[in-house]
Design an enzyme around this catalytic site. Sequence first.
Site, PDB file in Angstrom:
ATOM      1  NE  ARG A  90     -13.575 -11.238 -16.935  1.00 29.18           N
ATOM      2  CZ  ARG A  90     -13.706 -10.136 -17.652  1.00 29.18           C
ATOM      3  NH1 ARG A  90     -14.742  -9.348 -17.457  1.00 29.18           N
ATOM      4  NH2 ARG A  90     -12.804  -9.797 -18.546  1.00 29.18           N
ATOM      5  CD  GLU A 117     -39.925 -27.452  -8.292  1.00 31.35           C
ATOM      6  OE1 GLU A 117     -38.988 -26.698  -7.941  1.00 31.35           O
ATOM      7  OE2 GLU A 117     -39.843 -28.693  -8.274  1.00 31.35           O
ATOM      8  N   PRO A 125     -36.130 -16.363 -12.488  1.00 35.59           N
ATOM      9  CG  PRO A 125     -37.387 -18.077 -13.447  1.00 35.59           C
ATOM     10  CD  PRO A 125     -36.619 -17.718 -12.226  1.00 35.59           C
ATOM     11  CG  ASP A 162     -14.150  -7.491 -20.746  1.00 33.34           C
ATOM     12  OD1 ASP A 162     -13.217  -8.078 -21.283  1.00 33.34           O
ATOM     13  OD2 ASP A 162     -14.382  -7.499 -19.528  1.00 33.34           O
TER      14      ASP A 162
HETATM   15 CL1  6GU Z   1     -31.737 -16.555 -11.663  1.00 34.14          CL
HETATM   16  N1  6GU Z   1     -33.215 -18.730 -11.898  1.00 34.14           N
HETATM   17  C1  6GU Z   1     -33.904 -19.635 -12.604  1.00 34.14           C
HETATM   18  N2  6GU Z   1     -34.498 -20.640 -11.959  1.00 34.14           N
HETATM   19  N3  6GU Z   1     -34.025 -19.587 -13.921  1.00 34.14           N
HETATM   20  C2  6GU Z   1     -33.414 -18.582 -14.539  1.00 34.14           C
HETATM   21  C3  6GU Z   1     -32.674 -17.609 -13.871  1.00 34.14           C
HETATM   22  C4  6GU Z   1     -32.596 -17.710 -12.522  1.00 34.14           C
HETATM   23  N4  6GU Z   1     -32.197 -16.740 -14.778  1.00 34.14           N
HETATM   24  C5  6GU Z   1     -32.617 -17.170 -15.939  1.00 34.14           C
HETATM   25  N5  6GU Z   1     -33.356 -18.276 -15.821  1.00 34.14           N
END
Ligand code: 6GU
Length: 227
Positions: A154, A116, A89, A169
């Site tokens: 795709r 974690e 994230p 798209d």
């Molecule tokens: Cl790539 N990993 C995690 N654990 N949470 C996320 C993410 C990735 N992308 C958005 N939230």
Amino acid sequence: MRVSIVTIFPGLFQGVFDYGMIRQARKKDLLQLDLVDLRDFAHDRHRTVDDRPFGGGDGMVLKPEPVYEALQAIQETDQAAPRKALLSPRGRSFDQALAVEYSLLDHLVLVCGRYEGVDQRVADHMVDEEVSIGDYVLSGGEFAALTIVDAVSRLIPGVVSKSGSVLRDSFMDDLLDCPYYTRPAEFRGWKVPDVLLSGDHQAIENWKKREALRLTRERRPDLLKRN
Ligand code: 6GU
């Protein structure tokens, strides 16, 4: 193109690649997917891949050695250096531009993190970038990997026969896509816009463009401000 996915849950991917566009891409041999079980690169009896964080805190952290060895093993099967991304994230946001970039690669490696944490030396020394699929927290990178594989496959040249539909798209030109209708022309009193039944191709094209702009202005004005 080849995509290698490093994960502690290879079983989670069973079946999902057997449908739709990803299945087509694999059948045409335009996409090769390799699942790499991180636990295969652990060395103890319990196949441990995580440990407690230095400095304390809740949760476990993915150890660096199994990730390093998994990446080494993947790279030994390849003459060229693959592009490697850690899914977390904290990463740069995955978007259509990055999907296009990835679709042109010979080999992409996706390392699925756990929420974690992953030992920072993975991000610092073992991959090219960290990638996130949005501003929310997933328990791991596996669903992000699925999302990326779907978006990328795709776009691989030859996968979608009607390449015009890919070009039209949402996001391809920083606009949301226009609405679509099919038969019947009227259902429960809900009518298809007259222009689409008119046979006037220029008027139809103009309507599609206007609708795409209208929807983008209403729902995603941020996209219009990008240029
Ligand atoms: Cl790539 N990993 C995690 N654990 N949470 C996320 C993410 C990735 N992308 C958005 N939230």
